[in-house]
Each structure stands twice: as C-alpha cells, then as structure tokens.
Scaffold this motif. Structure first.
Motif, mmCIF file in Angstrom:
data_model
loop_
_atom_site.group_PDB
_atom_site.id
_atom_site.type_symbol
_atom_site.label_atom_id
_atom_site.label_comp_id
_atom_site.label_asym_id
_atom_site.label_seq_id
_atom_site.Cartn_x
_atom_site.Cartn_y
_atom_site.Cartn_z
ATOM 1 N N LYS A 1 50.803 -19.705 9.180
ATOM 2 C CA LYS A 1 49.355 -19.815 9.195
ATOM 3 C C LYS A 1 48.330 -18.755 8.200
ATOM 4 N N ILE A 2 48.832 -17.471 7.975
ATOM 5 C CA ILE A 2 48.188 -16.656 7.104
ATOM 6 C C ILE A 2 48.318 -17.032 5.659
ATOM 7 N N LYS A 3 49.428 -17.972 5.172
ATOM 8 C CA LYS A 3 49.770 -18.281 3.900
ATOM 9 C C LYS A 3 48.536 -19.690 3.761
ATOM 10 N N GLU A 4 48.479 -20.384 4.886
ATOM 11 C CA GLU A 4 47.644 -21.543 4.704
ATOM 12 C C GLU A 4 46.151 -21.020 4.494
ATOM 13 N N LEU A 5 45.796 -20.041 5.325
ATOM 14 C CA LEU A 5 44.461 -19.697 5.419
ATOM 15 C C LEU A 5 44.325 -19.148 3.882
ATOM 16 N N TYR A 6 45.129 -18.287 3.363
ATOM 17 C CA TYR A 6 45.002 -17.438 2.000
ATOM 18 C C TYR A 6 44.801 -18.582 1.108
ATOM 19 N N ASP A 7 45.482 -19.839 1.104
ATOM 20 C CA ASP A 7 45.538 -20.940 -0.102
ATOM 21 C C ASP A 7 44.112 -21.481 0.122
ATOM 22 N N THR A 8 43.734 -21.742 1.264
ATOM 23 C CA THR A 8 42.251 -22.350 1.582
ATOM 24 C C THR A 8 41.150 -21.429 1.175
ATOM 25 N N LEU A 9 41.377 -20.224 1.339
ATOM 26 C CA LEU A 9 39.988 -19.405 1.083
ATOM 27 C C LEU A 9 40.172 -18.689 -0.295
ATOM 28 N N LYS A 10 41.346 -18.258 -0.789
ATOM 29 C CA LYS A 10 41.338 -17.557 -1.959
ATOM 30 C C LYS A 10 40.700 -16.217 -1.883
ATOM 31 N N PRO A 11 40.744 -15.489 -0.846
ATOM 32 C CA PRO A 11 39.961 -14.183 -0.933
ATOM 33 C C PRO A 11 40.008 -13.331 -1.937
ATOM 34 N N GLU A 12 39.087 -12.601 -1.967
ATOM 35 C CA GLU A 12 38.849 -11.313 -3.057
ATOM 36 C C GLU A 12 39.944 -10.363 -2.447
ATOM 37 N N ARG A 13 39.922 -10.267 -1.192
ATOM 38 C CA ARG A 13 40.832 -9.107 -0.623
ATOM 39 C C ARG A 13 41.042 -9.494 0.665
ATOM 40 N N VAL A 14 42.317 -9.107 1.068
ATOM 41 C CA VAL A 14 43.120 -9.227 2.355
ATOM 42 C C VAL A 14 43.177 -8.064 3.490
ATOM 43 N N VAL A 15 42.258 -7.752 4.393
ATOM 44 C CA VAL A 15 42.055 -6.627 5.212
ATOM 45 C C VAL A 15 42.629 -6.955 6.167
ATOM 46 N N VAL A 16 43.680 -5.646 6.636
ATOM 47 C CA VAL A 16 44.602 -5.774 7.747
ATOM 48 C C VAL A 16 44.430 -4.957 8.885
ATOM 49 N N ALA A 17 44.040 -4.831 9.924
ATOM 50 C CA ALA A 17 43.568 -4.099 11.014
ATOM 51 C C ALA A 17 44.780 -4.164 11.834
ATOM 52 N N GLY A 18 45.655 -3.101 11.744
ATOM 53 C CA GLY A 18 46.989 -3.034 12.841
ATOM 54 C C GLY A 18 47.885 -1.837 12.335
ATOM 55 N N GLY A 19 49.039 -1.815 12.622
ATOM 56 C CA GLY A 19 49.861 -0.796 12.278
ATOM 57 C C GLY A 19 50.808 -1.353 11.311
ATOM 58 N N ASP A 20 51.888 -0.464 10.865
ATOM 59 C CA ASP A 20 53.028 -0.834 10.000
ATOM 60 C C ASP A 20 53.438 -2.013 10.105
ATOM 61 N N GLY A 21 53.810 -2.525 11.352
ATOM 62 C CA GLY A 21 54.422 -3.871 11.414
ATOM 63 C C GLY A 21 53.329 -5.049 11.113
ATOM 64 N N THR A 22 52.253 -4.837 11.324
ATOM 65 C CA THR A 22 51.180 -5.810 10.817
ATOM 66 C C THR A 22 50.952 -5.969 9.396
ATOM 67 N N ILE A 23 51.045 -4.814 8.769
ATOM 68 C CA ILE A 23 50.799 -4.744 7.217
ATOM 69 C C ILE A 23 52.025 -5.410 6.707
#
Length: 289
Positions: A49-71
C-alpha cells in the motif's frame, strides 16, 4: 503544481496517541503550501500500500511518525525510491532518531523532517534482512523476547524483564567470526551488530559508529554481570574494560556453537547459528538537524 508530502503514521507504536502529531504536521504542511496525505499503518500489507501511494503521489518527502520498526518498514517498502525521509520519533524504541540527534519535541522536529539537510545512510544486511540501526545476539535479544511476551509493558515491564533475563541468563556462547581476512574466536554473552552509536535508551554501545562510512561494527561483550548490563541499559557502557572488543568491517560471517537469540532493530527474530553480515552503503536519505 502542488507538492505532496506523504505522512506515514503507526497508530500503535510507543503506546501513544498520534492525533497531536497528525494535527501539528498537517498544520505545518498547510502553512508551507504543501498537500499532505496521511497513511496509517494497519499491519495488513502495508508494504504494497505504501509503494502504491508513493507511485501515485510522487511526494517531495516521506515523513514517518513511529519508532525504529516503522521507519524500517517504510524504508523497505520504498527502498528503490529516490526520496528523503523525515523522522518524527514516536515509538517505544527511537534508537535511530536518538542517533541522528533528531529533537525530541514535536515543534522542533517537524521543521527538521520537512526541510533540513539530509544524510545518505548505510543499511546492514544480515542473512538477507535489513538492519538500519542495531541488531544483536544473546542477552539483549533474550530481553526483547521476554518483554514482547510479557503482560506488563512500559518502563516497569522493561525493568522487570531485565531482572528476569539476567536471572535466567544462558551460558556464554562461542562465536567464530571471519572479518577483514582474519578469524576470531571468542566466548561472549552478547554480540552487537552496529551501524550507529546508541540504543534507543541513549546508551552508547558503539563509540565508533558512523552511519554513512560504509562500515559496521561488531561489539563483542564477553562478560555481562548485572552491574555492566544495568549500565548498558540505563546509561553508558564502560568500553574501557577488557571485556569488550570492537571489530570494524564491511562484511563478516559469524558462526555460533549453538542456537542463540537474535534481534534486528528491536524485533525478536528467533534463534540463529550463523549470520552473514554485509554493509549496503548509502541506501537511505534521512533528514537531519
């Protein structure tokens, strides 16, 4: 054209409510004229799902709110994407954020996640699995296993498991390490495979750790009694004792005389008898202060 930012939030990491993070990050993006898209992890096919969103949005940055496992999850999902990752530490283990000196306060770390300079960080490959930060064999992996299966979480749960882990600690294991063209045999309680300096608790386990030098360190802890293990967990490690040896290399093979508990970036992975370890240089662009 409006620029997109993808915010990926782990709702359960660190046992804390993320609504404040989502509000503050969205407000910051609005003020900067950025379009923010929020994805909340569900542990159900997040990678795709993250891959798909990234391909659709082509974001400037990806910001991650979580711990080491999420990153780590997001880094693996987007490993072939050329994008800068911003980190908002919000996990029970924020080792990577601690090591990158990312500010603890939300109002200080959001601007860093959106704007700042970045570092191209190495990753470590261990038996084909990626490690961003710190993995280890032995006592700390046992502690993580005990903590994951215990009913009491938080600081007290952790302290209790430190005690239990030491009480039931297994005999030291024998490791045969091939690195830098040499073979080292040692008896150890714990071997840390470190890309960086510190555990999430702020403990400096590997003073030589630099996350973009094309090398990792093997920290061999030969003798861990309660005072030393307590120091490692609570504060600083007494590296000057003869009980610790550090090998810096870009690849290594570790063979163990019996199966030993193993963890990667704070997640218990079962028992292993052999590890093949190699550095994968400059794999991840991370915003730093």
């Amino acid at each position: 054209m409006e620029k997109n930012i993808l915010l990926i939030v782990n709702p359960v990491s660190g046992g804390m409510d993320k609504s404040e993070i989502i509000e503050a990050t969205s407000a910051f993006a609005d003020k900067e004229g950025l379009n923010i898209v929020i994805y909340t992890t569900t542990a159900d096919d997040d990678t795709a799902k993250i891959k798909e969103l990234y391909d659709t949005l082509k974001p400037e940055r990806v910001v991650v709110a979580g711990g080491d496992g999420t990153i780590k999850l997001v880094a693996e999902a987007l490993e072939n994407a050329d994008v800068i990752f911003g980190i908002i530490p919000a996990g029970s283990a924020n080792g990577l954020a601690t090591d990158l000196n990312i500010p603890k306060k939300l109002e200080d770390n959001i601007p860093v996640a959106f704007h700042n300079a970045f570092m191209e960080m190495d990753m470590i490959l261990i038996n084909g699995n990626k490690s961003l930060h710190l993995s280890d064999l032995g006592l700390n992996a046992e502690l993580i296993k005990n903590y994951e299966s215990s009913a009491i979480h938080g600081k007290w749960g952790y302290a209790l498991q430190v005690f239990n882990t030491l009480l039931d600690k297994e005999d030291p294991f024998t490791a045969t390490i091939t690195a830098n063209g040499q073979i080292v045999e040692c008896v150890a309680q714990m071997i840390v495979i470190a890309n960086s300096k510190k555990y999430g608790t702020g403990v400096v386990i590997n003073p030589q750790g630099i996350m973009n030098d094309g090398k990792f360190e093997l920290v061999l802890l030969k003798n861990l009694d309660l005072p030393i293990f307590a120091k490692i967990i609570a504060g600083n490690i007494p590296v000057e004792t003869g009980d610790i040896e550090i090998i810096s290399t870009d690849k290594a093979n570790i063979k163990l005389n019996s199966p030993v508990s193993f963890q990667i970036d704070g997640e218990y992975c079962g028992r292993e008898t052999e590890l093949n370890v190699a550095i994968s240089p400059k794999k991840l662009k991370v915003a730093i202060p």
